[in-house]
Design a protein around this motif. Structure first.
Motif, PDB file in Angstrom:
ATOM      1  N   ALA A  49     -10.280  -0.034   7.410  1.00 55.93           N
ATOM      2  CA  ALA A  49      -9.773   1.178   8.061  1.00 55.93           C
ATOM      3  C   ALA A  49      -8.375   1.530   7.569  1.00 55.93           C
ATOM      4  O   ALA A  49      -8.066   2.698   7.288  1.00 55.93           O
ATOM      5  CB  ALA A  49      -9.775   0.998   9.573  1.00 55.93           C
ATOM      6  N   THR A  50      -7.518   0.532   7.435  1.00 57.22           N
ATOM      7  CA  THR A  50      -6.139   0.807   7.022  1.00 57.22           C
ATOM      8  C   THR A  50      -6.045   1.171   5.542  1.00 57.22           C
ATOM      9  O   THR A  50      -5.143   1.901   5.141  1.00 57.22           O
ATOM     10  CB  THR A  50      -5.232  -0.406   7.320  1.00 57.22           C
ATOM     11  OG1 THR A  50      -5.788  -1.571   6.701  1.00 57.22           O
ATOM     12  CG2 THR A  50      -5.131  -0.649   8.808  1.00 57.22           C
ATOM     13  N   THR A  51      -6.976   0.678   4.729  1.00 52.28           N
ATOM     14  CA  THR A  51      -6.990   1.064   3.317  1.00 52.28           C
ATOM     15  C   THR A  51      -7.211   2.568   3.185  1.00 52.28           C
ATOM     16  O   THR A  51      -6.564   3.249   2.372  1.00 52.28           O
ATOM     17  CB  THR A  51      -8.088   0.306   2.558  1.00 52.28           C
ATOM     18  OG1 THR A  51      -7.822  -1.100   2.626  1.00 52.28           O
ATOM     19  CG2 THR A  51      -8.132   0.727   1.100  1.00 52.28           C
ATOM     20  N   ALA A  69       0.825  -1.208   0.000  1.00 46.62           N
ATOM     21  CA  ALA A  69       0.000   0.000   0.000  1.00 46.62           C
ATOM     22  C   ALA A  69       0.864   1.265   0.000  1.00 46.62           C
ATOM     23  O   ALA A  69       0.409   2.332  -0.419  1.00 46.62           O
ATOM     24  CB  ALA A  69      -0.931   0.005   1.204  1.00 46.62           C
ATOM     25  N   LEU A  70       2.121   1.141   0.471  1.00 42.48           N
ATOM     26  CA  LEU A  70       3.025   2.288   0.545  1.00 42.48           C
ATOM     27  C   LEU A  70       4.115   2.225  -0.522  1.00 42.48           C
ATOM     28  O   LEU A  70       5.122   2.913  -0.417  1.00 42.48           O
ATOM     29  CB  LEU A  70       3.666   2.362   1.935  1.00 42.48           C
ATOM     30  CG  LEU A  70       2.704   2.547   3.113  1.00 42.48           C
ATOM     31  CD1 LEU A  70       3.467   2.501   4.426  1.00 42.48           C
ATOM     32  CD2 LEU A  70       1.935   3.850   2.983  1.00 42.48           C
ATOM     33  N   ALA A  71       3.908   1.380  -1.513  1.00 43.81           N
ATOM     34  CA  ALA A  71       4.916   1.218  -2.564  1.00 43.81           C
ATOM     35  C   ALA A  71       5.209   2.561  -3.232  1.00 43.81           C
ATOM     36  O   ALA A  71       4.307   3.331  -3.552  1.00 43.81           O
ATOM     37  CB  ALA A  71       4.417   0.215  -3.607  1.00 43.81           C
ATOM     38  N   GLY A  72       6.502   2.827  -3.420  1.00 45.10           N
ATOM     39  CA  GLY A  72       6.919   4.058  -4.056  1.00 45.10           C
ATOM     40  C   GLY A  72       7.189   5.206  -3.108  1.00 45.10           C
ATOM     41  O   GLY A  72       7.719   6.235  -3.516  1.00 45.10           O
ATOM     42  N   VAL A  73       6.848   5.043  -1.830  1.00 42.98           N
ATOM     43  CA  VAL A  73       7.080   6.091  -0.835  1.00 42.98           C
ATOM     44  C   VAL A  73       8.456   5.882  -0.214  1.00 42.98           C
ATOM     45  O   VAL A  73       8.841   4.740   0.100  1.00 42.98           O
ATOM     46  CB  VAL A  73       5.994   6.051   0.266  1.00 42.98           C
ATOM     47  CG1 VAL A  73       6.265   7.116   1.324  1.00 42.98           C
ATOM     48  CG2 VAL A  73       4.623   6.258  -0.347  1.00 42.98           C
ATOM     49  N   ILE A 110      -3.212   3.703  12.754  1.00 44.25           N
ATOM     50  CA  ILE A 110      -4.290   2.887  12.191  1.00 44.25           C
ATOM     51  C   ILE A 110      -3.750   1.857  11.214  1.00 44.25           C
ATOM     52  O   ILE A 110      -4.184   0.701  11.192  1.00 44.25           O
ATOM     53  CB  ILE A 110      -5.342   3.793  11.513  1.00 44.25           C
ATOM     54  CG1 ILE A 110      -6.073   4.624  12.572  1.00 44.25           C
ATOM     55  CG2 ILE A 110      -6.343   2.963  10.720  1.00 44.25           C
ATOM     56  CD1 ILE A 110      -7.096   5.577  12.010  1.00 44.25           C
ATOM     57  N   VAL A 111      -2.765   2.256  10.404  1.00 47.50           N
ATOM     58  CA  VAL A 111      -2.185   1.335   9.424  1.00 47.50           C
ATOM     59  C   VAL A 111      -1.550   0.126  10.105  1.00 47.50           C
ATOM     60  O   VAL A 111      -1.616  -0.993   9.587  1.00 47.50           O
ATOM     61  CB  VAL A 111      -1.157   2.086   8.545  1.00 47.50           C
ATOM     62  CG1 VAL A 111      -0.227   1.115   7.840  1.00 47.50           C
ATOM     63  CG2 VAL A 111      -1.884   2.946   7.520  1.00 47.50           C
ATOM     64  N   THR A 112      -0.954   0.314  11.281  1.00 47.25           N
ATOM     65  CA  THR A 112      -0.331  -0.827  11.971  1.00 47.25           C
ATOM     66  C   THR A 112      -1.358  -1.841  12.443  1.00 47.25           C
ATOM     67  O   THR A 112      -0.996  -2.957  12.818  1.00 47.25           O
ATOM     68  CB  THR A 112       0.494  -0.358  13.186  1.00 47.25           C
ATOM     69  OG1 THR A 112      -0.367   0.291  14.133  1.00 47.25           O
ATOM     70  CG2 THR A 112       1.600   0.586  12.769  1.00 47.25           C
ATOM     71  N   ARG A 168      -3.786   6.084   2.584  1.00 47.50           N
ATOM     72  CA  ARG A 168      -3.712   7.219   1.661  1.00 47.50           C
ATOM     73  C   ARG A 168      -3.237   8.471   2.395  1.00 47.50           C
ATOM     74  O   ARG A 168      -2.419   9.244   1.882  1.00 47.50           O
ATOM     75  CB  ARG A 168      -5.089   7.458   1.034  1.00 47.50           C
ATOM     76  CG  ARG A 168      -5.579   6.277   0.191  1.00 47.50           C
ATOM     77  CD  ARG A 168      -6.992   6.481  -0.291  1.00 47.50           C
ATOM     78  NE  ARG A 168      -7.475   5.313  -1.030  1.00 47.50           N
ATOM     79  CZ  ARG A 168      -8.721   5.179  -1.490  1.00 47.50           C
ATOM     80  NH1 ARG A 168      -9.588   6.159  -1.289  1.00 47.50           N
ATOM     81  NH2 ARG A 168      -9.076   4.091  -2.133  1.00 47.50           N
ATOM     82  N   ARG A 169      -3.745   8.667   3.596  1.00 50.81           N
ATOM     83  CA  ARG A 169      -3.313   9.808   4.396  1.00 50.81           C
ATOM     84  C   ARG A 169      -1.856   9.650   4.843  1.00 50.81           C
ATOM     85  O   ARG A 169      -1.097  10.623   4.878  1.00 50.81           O
ATOM     86  CB  ARG A 169      -4.222   9.948   5.620  1.00 50.81           C
ATOM     87  CG  ARG A 169      -3.846  11.083   6.566  1.00 50.81           C
ATOM     88  CD  ARG A 169      -3.826  12.404   5.851  1.00 50.81           C
ATOM     89  NE  ARG A 169      -3.345  13.478   6.723  1.00 50.81           N
ATOM     90  CZ  ARG A 169      -2.945  14.655   6.299  1.00 50.81           C
ATOM     91  NH1 ARG A 169      -2.964  14.938   5.001  1.00 50.81           N
ATOM     92  NH2 ARG A 169      -2.527  15.566   7.148  1.00 50.81           N
ATOM     93  N   LEU A 170      -1.463   8.394   5.129  1.00 49.32           N
ATOM     94  CA  LEU A 170      -0.084   8.138   5.556  1.00 49.32           C
ATOM     95  C   LEU A 170       0.894   8.445   4.433  1.00 49.32           C
ATOM     96  O   LEU A 170       1.986   8.974   4.673  1.00 49.32           O
ATOM     97  CB  LEU A 170       0.064   6.686   6.015  1.00 49.32           C
ATOM     98  CG  LEU A 170       1.466   6.259   6.466  1.00 49.32           C
ATOM     99  CD1 LEU A 170       1.953   7.138   7.617  1.00 49.32           C
ATOM    100  CD2 LEU A 170       1.472   4.788   6.881  1.00 49.32           C
ATOM    101  N   ARG A 171       0.523   8.119   3.202  1.00 48.75           N
ATOM    102  CA  ARG A 171       1.383   8.450   2.062  1.00 48.75           C
ATOM    103  C   ARG A 171       1.621   9.955   2.006  1.00 48.75           C
ATOM    104  O   ARG A 171       2.739  10.413   1.752  1.00 48.75           O
ATOM    105  CB  ARG A 171       0.753   7.974   0.753  1.00 48.75           C
ATOM    106  CG  ARG A 171       0.666   6.472   0.588  1.00 48.75           C
ATOM    107  CD  ARG A 171       0.043   6.121  -0.750  1.00 48.75           C
ATOM    108  NE  ARG A 171       0.937   6.452  -1.829  1.00 48.75           N
ATOM    109  CZ  ARG A 171       1.767   5.594  -2.417  1.00 48.75           C
ATOM    110  NH1 ARG A 171       1.825   4.339  -1.990  1.00 48.75           N
ATOM    111  NH2 ARG A 171       2.544   5.969  -3.397  1.00 48.75           N
ATOM    112  N   ALA A 172       0.569  10.733   2.257  1.00 51.76           N
ATOM    113  CA  ALA A 172       0.699  12.192   2.225  1.00 51.76           C
ATOM    114  C   ALA A 172       1.622  12.677   3.347  1.00 51.76           C
ATOM    115  O   ALA A 172       2.452  13.577   3.131  1.00 51.76           O
ATOM    116  CB  ALA A 172      -0.673  12.850   2.370  1.00 51.76           C
ATOM    117  N   VAL A 173       1.503  12.085   4.528  1.00 61.51           N
ATOM    118  CA  VAL A 173       2.379  12.457   5.651  1.00 61.51           C
ATOM    119  C   VAL A 173       3.835  12.141   5.317  1.00 61.51           C
ATOM    120  O   VAL A 173       4.734  12.959   5.533  1.00 61.51           O
ATOM    121  CB  VAL A 173       1.945  11.719   6.938  1.00 61.51           C
ATOM    122  CG1 VAL A 173       2.963  11.970   8.061  1.00 61.51           C
ATOM    123  CG2 VAL A 173       0.558  12.175   7.369  1.00 61.51           C
TER     124      VAL A 173
END
Length: 381
Positions: A362-364, A133-137, A322-324, A368-373
């Motif tokens: 919830a993590t999906t 889900a965080l690929a490329g970050v 939340i992602v964890t 998206r917000r985590l990528r922005a952070v």
């Protein structure tokens, strides 16, 4: 099990990737594959018999290989893992400590004796869900440098503890068996590293590539199945055997070509068989006759989100917290082992998967917000 059923499983398992394609859904592929199993198995038309020996054995092969891929996704060689190790370990420990009383509280509330099992489920994370889900970050940013070790520790520890938690009365025997299985995987990792340092691995890879022999894949399949054989003889789940081999592969340094081959054989055949077999083993009709199982699933899902949000008090950004909470491998393993051992109550397996689905939803959204952070923390240039 015949070729007709195998063809049917492979055909309808295409539903999994199709559900994962739309940007708005982005559901994990396993959701569709589990749905197929539910339709074909005890919950639906009962075309697929999960007790059929060949089907069950192919499912166990898939189980082991799925856990190999999951273990290989744990970023133990990523420099970011070492950078935030202290903070990540602290947060994982806080979540684990909070999960124990909550797990036993849920068991008391629903009248089961699965307090330790629920505690492990609540504390678990899934690197195999979060990392794609965080690929490329970039991982060399503070939020991910602290997130990666937390994920790795929670993922690995909970998978090791699950066999002990699911049968507490046999914890000593399961613990000793688990140590033997882990030791066998460590030996495999040492042999693989020895081949690399002595230069043999490069030569083997060159010959394999030139003649299309897939020697590395054959080697690791021998390792996985040998460790799985040891696990089976010691009455330890092949889940641990597969995950330990995946960690060993990650530690040895997984070549890109081997990673693609392993992914292809797993996701192309054995993983769909496993998830269809698992779905076929679950009877959702029990949710109708035992409506409290639905409530149990909701409580498990919300409970996992709750305990994983506690590190927000330790200054962890809420999207990372939340992602964890993402759960996949441990709940699926718990249901698979529980159904095999016959220790889950009616509807309990479906409840555990429902709880996992809540965390995935919830993590999906939070990813998206985590990528922005993470992108905001990345240095310019």
């Amino acid at each position: 099990m015949g070729f007709a059923l195998l063809a049917l499983i492979c055909a309808v398992a295409l539903l999994g990737p199709l559900l994962a394609l739309p940007d708005r859904l982005r559901l994990p592929v396993v959701i569709g594959e589990l749905a197929v199993g539910l339709i074909l198995g005890q919950s639906g038309f009962r075309i697929a018999d999960p007790t059929e020996p060949t089907f069950a054995f192919l499912g166990q092969i898939g189980f082991a290989l799925v856990m190999v891929v999951a273990g290989s996704h744990v970023p133990i060689r990523d420099p970011a893992l070492r950078s935030g190790m202290r903070t990540g370990l602290l947060r994982a420990a806080v979540v684990g400590a909070a999960s124990v009383p909550l797990g036993f509280g849920i068991a008391q509330l629903f009248g089961t004796d699965h307090g330790w099992l629920y505690a492990v489920l609540l504390a678990s994370s899934s690197a195999s869900l979060v990392l794609p889900a965080l690929a490329g970050v970039r991982t060399d940013v503070p939020v991910l440098e602290q997130l990666l070790p937390q994920l790795a520790v929670a993922d690995a520890v909970c998978i090791v503890l699950l066999p002990l938690a699911i049968e507490p009365k046999n914890a000593l025997g399961a613990g000793l068996g688990a140590l033997v299985v882990i030791a066998a995987a460590l030996v495999a990792a040492w042999v693989a590293r020895l081949l690399v340092t002595r230069g043999f691995e490069a030569r083997i890879r060159a010959v394999s590539r030139e003649h299309s022999l897939a020697i590395e894949l054959r080697f690791w399949l021998v390792v996985v199945f040998a460790v799985a054989a040891i696990a089976t003889a010691l009455h330890v789940s092949v889940m641990l055997a597969g995950f330990a081999c995946g960690i060993a592969l990650a530690a040895a340094g997984e070549p890109e070509r081997l990673g693609k081959q392993l992914f292809a054989i797993t996701e192309g055949l054995f993983a769909p068989i496993f998830f269809v077999w698992l779905g076929a083993s679950i009877d959702l009709r029990h949710l109708v006759t035992h409506p409290q199982a639905i409530l149990l699933g909701v409580v498990l899902g919300l409970g996992a989100l709750l305990v994983h949000c506690i590190p927000v008090l330790l200054r962890q950004p809420w999207p990372a917290a939340i992602v964890t909470a993402a759960q996949l491998g441990v709940p699926i393993a718990a249901v698979s082992m529980g159904e095999t051992l016959g220790i889950l109550a009616s509807g309990e397996g479906a409840a555990i998967l429902l709880g996992a689905m809540i965390t995935i939803g919830a993590t999906t959204l939070a990813s998206r917000r985590l990528r922005a952070v993470a992108e905001a923390q990345a240095p310019v240039g």
